[in-house]
Design an enzyme around this catalytic site. Structure first.
Site: not given
Length: 394
Positions: A8, A94, A182, A242, A380
């Site tokens: 990832n 990912r 996500h 963000r 994940e």
């Protein structure tokens, strides 16, 4: 024993894990870790299943792409040293953006990788670095197959109306729509819910993935029906750096009145806003919760307010609210954030037990709560390993 390497890759970091295969993907990796500081002074931290922890400087030079390659080469050397009995037979990655076409994991090839380059402008913080990791593995281990697992794939079950913007059709046909992100996290958590909340897992569920990047997803029958992130991973909740959703008129104003160009706006939206921008202190929720500064409290309050407001919107999209689930670094570990969100959402029937919440229990709702409230750690990396094994028939 055969094993799958999971990667990832971010702009300055590279998470990795090595999952043994023995009829199925192991529940926990034999080795896992992270390289941080790529582009500056990279450091690798490696942890074994036995609890051994190793931290080293990564010798590297050259461009950031070359540093990703050098970092991965160093990781391979460490894996060979500390897991010599494991034979890496595949790599799973990912990949943040798969567009409309990719709704399932796929075996990567040169043509497909070139196509994925087109999505770099839609996920500039992630996509270029995801692809760098793929190129690095190709250079270092050219014979092993690689599988791409897309963060957008889980959301392809959303109805067309949930994906649409109110733009002229020519733009929609050109691919401007809500993709959601996500997805690997939501996929993993959704699969854990039947054991934790029972039949409610098939009802109206909202999962809040709260971390440096934050989003929420509404599910029905375990499938995504709406999400807070849209065309890019900057929409929706405010995040570490963000903005989250922002009136487009603000951007027009900044362009016309303040002379900001696309590069400056991109830096503002992705790097300078969110918790960091509002607090002026830090993007790290732990730091803000420990601070007495009023600006820190304001940032936390705004973060929680936005979550509660989006929860109402997603409950409408799901047709109710049977369960609220917290995951991600903040969602799993920041009890004050969960408590504040629950208090703001009491009108929906959310009520949590303070002691269970402070203890980070799996179920934190009170017996009187109309809504099941759970805290579920995401994984994940294991999701990627499982998909890689599935796609390759390992």
């Amino acid at each position: 024993m055969k094993a799958i390497l999971v990667l990832n890759a971010g702009s300055s970091s590279l998470k990795f894990a090595l999952y043994p295969l023995n009829g199925d993907v192991a529940a926990a990796p034999a080795v896992s870790g992270q390289v941080e500081g790529i582009g500056a002074s990279p450091e690798v931290t490696l942890k074994t299943a036995e609890g051994q922890r190793i931290q080293q400087h990564v010798p590297t030079q050259g461009s950031q792409g070359e540093q990703h390659r050098d970092a991965l080469n160093h990781v391979f050397a460490l894996l060979s040293e500390h897991s010599p009995a494991l034979d890496i037979v595949a790599a799973g990655h990912r990949i943040v953006h798969g567009g409309e076409r990719y709704s399932t994991p796929v075996v990567l090839n040169a043509e497909l990788i070139e196509e994925l380059e087109d999505f770099v402008p839609l996920a500039p913080l992630h996509q270029p670095h995801n692809l760098r990791a793929i190129h690095a593995v190709t250079a270092l281990m050219p014979r092993i197959p690689q599988v791409g697992c897309f963060d957008t794939a889980f959301h392809r079950t959303q109805p067309a109306i949930a994906q649409a913007f109110a733009l002229p059709r020519r733009f929609t046909k050109g691919g401007i729509k809500r993709y959601g992100f996500h997805g690997l996290s939501y996929d993993y958590v959704a699969r854990q819910l039947p054991e934790i909340i029972g039949e409610r897992a098939q009802g109206a569920v909202v999962i809040a993935h709260l971390g440096n990047g934050a989003s929420m997803c509404a599910l029905r029958d375990g499938k995504s029906v709406a999400s807070t992130m849209g065309f890019t991973a900057v929409e929706g909740l405010m995040m570490g750096t963000r903005t989250g959703s922002l009136d487009p008129g603000v951007l027009l104003y900044l362009m016309e009145e303040k002379g900001m160009d696309a590069r400056a706006l991109s830096r503002l939206l992705y790097k300078e806003s969110g918790l960091l921008g509002v607090s002026g202190i830090s993007q790290d929720m732990r730091t803000l919760l420990a601070s007495d500064a009023p600006e820190a409290k304001e940032a936390v309050d705004l973060f929680c307010y936005r979550i509660a407001r989006e929860l109402g919107s997603l409950a409408a999209a799901a047709g109710g609210l049977d369960a609220l689930v917290f995951t991600g670094g903040i969602g799993e570990h920041a009890a004050p954030v969960r408590a504040q969100v629950a208090a703001l959402s009491a009108w929906l029937g959310v009520a949590i037990d303070a002691a269970a919440n402070d203890a980070h229990a799996r179920r934190i709702d009170t017996p009187a709560s109309r809504v099941a409230v759970a805290v579920v750690p995401t994984n994940e990396e294991r999701m990627i390993a499982r998909y890689t094994a599935q796609v390759l028939g390992l």
